[in-house]
Design a protein around this motif. Structure first.
Motif, short mmCIF file in Angstrom:
data_model
loop_
_atom_site.label_atom_id
_atom_site.label_comp_id
_atom_site.label_asym_id
_atom_site.label_seq_id
_atom_site.Cartn_x
_atom_site.Cartn_y
_atom_site.Cartn_z
N UNK A 123 43.90 49.82 26.49
CA UNK A 123 44.96 48.99 26.88
C UNK A 123 44.56 47.67 26.59
N UNK A 124 43.36 47.21 26.71
CA UNK A 124 42.92 45.96 26.38
C UNK A 124 42.69 45.54 25.09
N UNK A 125 42.45 46.75 24.45
CA UNK A 125 42.21 46.62 22.94
C UNK A 125 43.53 46.34 22.12
N UNK A 126 44.48 46.66 22.72
CA UNK A 126 46.02 47.08 21.91
C UNK A 126 46.97 46.20 22.07
N UNK A 127 47.01 45.89 23.52
CA UNK A 127 47.83 44.96 24.24
C UNK A 127 47.43 43.62 24.22
N UNK A 128 48.42 42.56 24.07
CA UNK A 128 48.22 41.16 23.85
C UNK A 128 47.48 40.48 25.45
N UNK A 129 47.92 41.48 26.50
CA UNK A 129 47.73 40.80 27.45
C UNK A 129 48.16 42.02 28.67
N UNK A 130 47.27 42.24 29.73
CA UNK A 130 47.67 43.33 30.79
C UNK A 130 47.35 42.62 31.94
N UNK A 131 48.04 43.16 33.04
CA UNK A 131 47.85 42.67 34.71
C UNK A 131 48.26 43.82 35.44
N UNK A 132 47.74 43.77 36.64
CA UNK A 132 48.32 44.49 37.67
C UNK A 132 48.81 43.68 38.83
N UNK A 133 50.18 44.20 39.49
CA UNK A 133 50.41 43.62 40.90
C UNK A 133 50.81 44.45 41.79
N UNK A 134 50.72 44.10 42.90
CA UNK A 134 51.29 45.07 44.24
C UNK A 134 52.96 45.20 43.94
#
Length: 168
Positions: free
Chosen positions: A128-139
């Motif tokens: 995911x980190x390799x193909x997306x420009x940004x990723x994050x998680x949130x409750x």
């Protein structure tokens, strides 16, 4: 783009005006990963992204990995109880596409620490980190009061998005 710029884009995708949305829920089972990929590919094509190739394939790969992680690590109920994984796409035409995968687990996603070279799993967030420009998680908390988390992957739209002709 800086991390704060992506947070701004993410806020737009989550709550902004002029956002096109599509969402489904799938059973939290391994077989549903295929359904998630199909949904995303069809929706992107409906938004006039190429049916396959670079951008589309990268988004589908990210969704596949995030839904797989939700199925494998996000279940909170016994295996014989029904549980769902949410998939939402949020498009700001010409700017960004956000993919949100949500499950009922409160545990934050954790990237594997250097999986063995021949390991069959442990690279999902790395991909995911390799193909997306940004990723994050949130409750998150839904309208029924169910808590869990959402994992976002954000992609900058290619210049040609929405400009492709439809074949008859």
């Amino acid at each position: 783009m800086t991390s704060s710029a992506y947070h701004t884009v993410l806020a737009e995708l989550a709550d902004g005006q002029g956002i096109e949305r599509a969402a489904i829920e799938v059973e939290s089972t391994p077989a549903s990963v295929r359904d998630a990929r199909f949904f995303v590919r069809q929706q992107l094509f409906g938004w006039r992204f190429p049916e396959s190739g670079g951008f589309t394939d990268e988004v589908v790969l990210a969704v596949s990995e995030l839904v797989t992680n939700a199925v494998l690590h996000g279940r909170t109920r016994p295996a014989d109880d029904s549980e769902h994984v949410g998939i939402e796409l949020a498009l700001k035409p010409g700017r960004a596409l956000g993919v949100l995968v949500s499950d009922n687990s409160n545990k934050a996603p954790v990237a594997a620490v250097r999986p063995a070279p021949h390991a069959a799993c442990g690279r999902g967030l790395e991909l995911v980190d390799a193909v997306a420009d940004y990723w994050t998680a949130a409750p998150r908390e839904n309208s029924q009061g169910v808590t869990g988390k959402g994992v976002w992957a954000v992609f900058r739209c290619p210049e040609s998005a929405g400009l492709l002709p439809r074949s008859a």
